[in-house]
Scaffold this motif. Sequence first.
Motif, short mmCIF file in Angstrom:
data_model
loop_
_atom_site.label_atom_id
_atom_site.label_comp_id
_atom_site.label_asym_id
_atom_site.label_seq_id
_atom_site.Cartn_x
_atom_site.Cartn_y
_atom_site.Cartn_z
N GLN A 35 -29.76 -92.34 -72.87
CA GLN A 35 -28.29 -92.32 -72.78
C GLN A 35 -27.91 -91.34 -71.67
OE1 GLN A 35 -24.45 -92.91 -75.44
NE2 GLN A 35 -26.17 -92.16 -76.56
N ARG A 53 -27.70 -104.70 -76.89
CA ARG A 53 -27.10 -103.63 -77.69
C ARG A 53 -26.70 -102.49 -76.76
NH1 ARG A 53 -27.10 -101.32 -82.94
NH2 ARG A 53 -26.65 -103.50 -83.43
N THR A 55 -24.95 -98.77 -76.50
CA THR A 55 -24.59 -97.58 -77.25
C THR A 55 -23.73 -96.74 -76.33
OG1 THR A 55 -26.67 -97.69 -78.45
CG2 THR A 55 -25.45 -95.61 -78.56
N ASP A 58 -21.76 -92.36 -79.84
CA ASP A 58 -22.47 -92.57 -81.09
C ASP A 58 -22.16 -93.93 -81.72
OD1 ASP A 58 -19.87 -92.08 -81.85
OD2 ASP A 58 -20.34 -90.38 -83.16
N LYS A 59 -21.57 -94.83 -80.95
CA LYS A 59 -21.23 -96.16 -81.46
C LYS A 59 -22.07 -97.24 -80.77
CE LYS A 59 -16.44 -95.32 -82.84
NZ LYS A 59 -16.52 -93.98 -83.15
N GLY A 60 -22.60 -98.17 -81.58
CA GLY A 60 -23.38 -99.28 -81.05
C GLY A 60 -22.59 -100.57 -81.09
N TYR A 61 -22.78 -101.41 -80.08
CA TYR A 61 -22.10 -102.69 -79.96
C TYR A 61 -23.11 -103.74 -79.50
CZ TYR A 61 -18.13 -99.51 -79.60
OH TYR A 61 -17.22 -98.51 -79.82
N HIS A 77 -23.69 -93.59 -72.18
CA HIS A 77 -24.04 -94.96 -72.53
C HIS A 77 -25.52 -95.25 -72.29
CE1 HIS A 77 -23.44 -95.14 -68.21
NE2 HIS A 77 -24.16 -96.25 -68.20
#
Length: 136
Positions: A35, A53, A55, A58-61, A77
């Motif tokens: 990151q 995926r 990141t 602290d959020k994953g999409y 990211h």
Amino acid sequence: MGTTRMRVLEDGSHTGHRLGMVESVLAPHTDGPPQHRHAQHDEGFYIISGTVRFTVGDKGYDATAGTLVMVPPGAPHTFANLTDQPAVMLSTFTPDLYVQYFRDLQRMTADGTPLTPQAAIHTMSRYATGPATDFA
């Protein structure tokens, strides 16, 4: 970045260095870079096929085909392909500064230098990019 194949589509030489573009093919179960944050360029990712995926902090999409992900300067990211299928994406860099980073990584592996996270971070630092240690 493991078994990721990349092809530079635009290195900035045709855009006055305002835009660079790379096509990436991420093999199944491929981790992405550590990151990180870019200080001087925006980065965009358009998913052509598969699922990537992302990141951000602290959020994953999960981004699927047809999704555009934009990352402004300063946003922590990373990305990875966690699936059993390859994923293909186009990445943009405005300005084109970061295209040379990928060329540097290719040159390192061609010279036999192991592509470790530490080597990638050291190379990133040449292009106003650093690890997002607060999210590592």
